[in-house]
Design an enzyme around this catalytic site. Structure first.
Site, PDB file in Angstrom:
ATOM      1  CE  LYS A 264      -3.784  -2.070   2.677  1.00  0.00           C
ATOM      2  NZ  LYS A 264      -4.874  -1.895   1.699  1.00  0.00           N
ATOM      3  NE  ARG A 338     -10.574 -10.054  -2.187  1.00  0.00           N
ATOM      4  CZ  ARG A 338     -10.824  -9.136  -3.119  1.00  0.00           C
ATOM      5  NH1 ARG A 338     -11.084  -9.517  -4.358  1.00  0.00           N
ATOM      6  NH2 ARG A 338     -10.832  -7.848  -2.823  1.00  0.00           N
TER       7      ARG A 338
END
Length: 483
Positions: A264, A338
């Protein structure tokens, strides 16, 4: 924080008496009595609040203070109006540094006193919440510590219910706000075990990496392998009704998310401590349910890990085998939530649940779509969708349903594995993430809550919100009432 009820409010009940009046300036009986004692003071003050939201103070009335707030026309006094007035009152009380207040607002026409009391307490508690801090020098703080309500029709039972809800919300916020060097997967497990020691109805098992490996949770292990902090699978049960099928809440517990090798940007990466907000909400809901003594069976399953960079970190292009036996090609290591949820959702099958809801700060795409107002949710089960919508409306914890059409599944096709973990482009990101999760939920009714936009407030005043704890508690209260 102390909350209470009074049938006979007076100037001396607390430091400040708050009185809400409609635009016709008619006073309730207790206020008329006070007005007579004070030679018409209240009626004179009411003349100085001509518009909704206008306030006027009077200090040193028998050594106490009086706050008048105008609530608009009686027929237009709505839930939104109530929320605004309670917010204005709370901010005024905090600004004036009162530690106690008696709040007397008009009854809503369309809602029960129980509902109104809950909403007022949730709103006040939200605004008076203070961040845990680690400063060595503290400025003198002055907190609002006690609020007494005059609300005809409200009962002690409804008061206790409201207090349980805000206790669960506060617990969620405290966990989510904790820095990641303290709130590790191990720490989350310890907090869950602590709940099991506080309440006889709660039991807890915290599963470590060896057993996680034995169960075949290759996706959870892949995310965790870049960190020295071992992963944890937290399995916590609230036993409220041994004869009913359990409801299961699955929480994403990434205690810090650097993005892994798909790193990120540095800007706001500190906020990635909030990536375990789904896990925090699960624990907050379980605590509230224990306080409420709801007659349901509730199971919380939390998959917790750190997503960091190291020589052993999972790489883009790696293929892992999930607990379900399905294989996943990891295209993006920053789509790690996920992955851990996939194994947790498969683990949930063993309990033959009534339904399962996962809660996760899953995608930035949901923030683009809905901002920080509504939580996005997806489900193929119409009955569950109606239950979620109803609970959202009643709790004022807003949601918006997103599509889960089969056509979106095409974005997850892989030439090498059963699926990829993220689409190759950014389109429909929140939907394709839910499509990924749906592949691990075929054996039960399921809904997905993407709380990336609603779990915390970003920026200099960053702070966890405690959402969607109110929504989930209301949903579970409906479940309890139906059994």
């Amino acid at each position: 924080m102390n909350y209470g009820l009074t049938h006979t409010p007076s100037l001396t009940t607390s430091e400040c008496l708050v009185l809400g009046v409609f635009s016709d300036l008619a006073l309730p009986d207790f206020a008329t009595a006070i007005d007579n004692e004070q030679q018409g003071l209240i009626k004179k003050l009411c003349q100085r609040v001509p518009e909704p939201g206008n306030t006027v103070w009077q200090t040193d009335v028998e050594g106490h203070s009086l706050l008048i707030i105008q609530c608009g026309k009686k027929e237009e006094f709505s839930a939104n109006s109530l929320q605004k007035r309670v917010g204005e009152i709370t901010e005024a009380l905090i600004k004036q540094r009162f530690s106690s207040a008696t709040v007397c607002l008009p009854r809503l026409n369309q809602e029960s006193a129980e509902w109104q009391l809950e909403q007022m307490i949730v709103q006040i508690d939200n605004l008076r919440y203070q961040l845990l801090d680690f400063k060595t020098k503290h400025a003198k703080s002055h907190k609002l510590e006690s609020v007494i309500f005059h609300l005809p029709g409200a009962t002690e039972k409804s008061l206790e219910m409201a207090k349980a809800i805000v206790t669960g919300v506060e617990f969620c916020r405290d966990l989510a706000n904790m820095p990641a060097n303290i709130c590790t997967p191990t720490y989350l497990g310890e907090q869950a075990i602590s709940l099991s020691k506080q309440f006889d109805q709660i039991s807890c098992q915290v599963i470590g990496p060896e057993e996680i490996k034995e169960m075949g949770m290759g996706a959870l292990l892949a995310v965790a392998q870049g960190s020295d902090q071992p992963p944890r699978l937290i399995d916590i049960h609230y036993h409220g009704n041994k004869n009913s099928a359990p409801v299961i809440l699955v929480g994403k517990g990434i205690t810090f998310d650097s993005g892994g090798l798909s790193i990120k940007p540095a800007n706001a990466m500190d906020e990635m401590k909030y990536d375990m907000s789904g896990a925090a909400s699960v624990l907050g809901v379980i605590k509230a349910c224990a306080l409420l003594k709801l007659p349901i069976n509730l199971i919380g399953i939390i998959a917790s890990a750190e997503n960091l960079i190291s020589g052993s970190a999972v790489k883009s292009g790696d293929i892992v085998t999930t607990m379900s036996g399905q294989t996943v090609e990891i295209i993006n290591t920053d789509a790690e939530g996920r992955l851990v949820l996939a194994d947790a959702l498969t683990y949930a099958e063993r309990y033959n649940p009534d339904f399962v809801i996962d809660i996760a700060t899953l995608t930035g795409a949901i923030i683009v779509a809905l901002g920080n107002i509504a939580t996005g949710y997806m489900t193929r089960d119409e009955q569950l969708a109606k239950s979620i919508e109803c609970a959202a409306n009643e709790s004022q914890d807003k949601v918006w349903r997103m599509p889960l059409d089969e056509a979106y599944q095409d974005a997850l096709e892989s030439p090498l594995a059963d699926m990829i973990n993220a689409g190759f482009d950014r389109s429909a990101g929140s939907i394709t993430a839910a499509c990924f999760l749906s592949r691990f939920t075929e054996k039960y009714r399921w809904a997905h809550l993407d709380i990336a936009g609603t779990a915390w407030i970003s920026g200099k005043k960053r702070n966890a919100t405690g959402r969607p704890v109110p929504l989930l508690i209301q949903l579970l209260r409906h479940v309890a009432n139906s059994r």
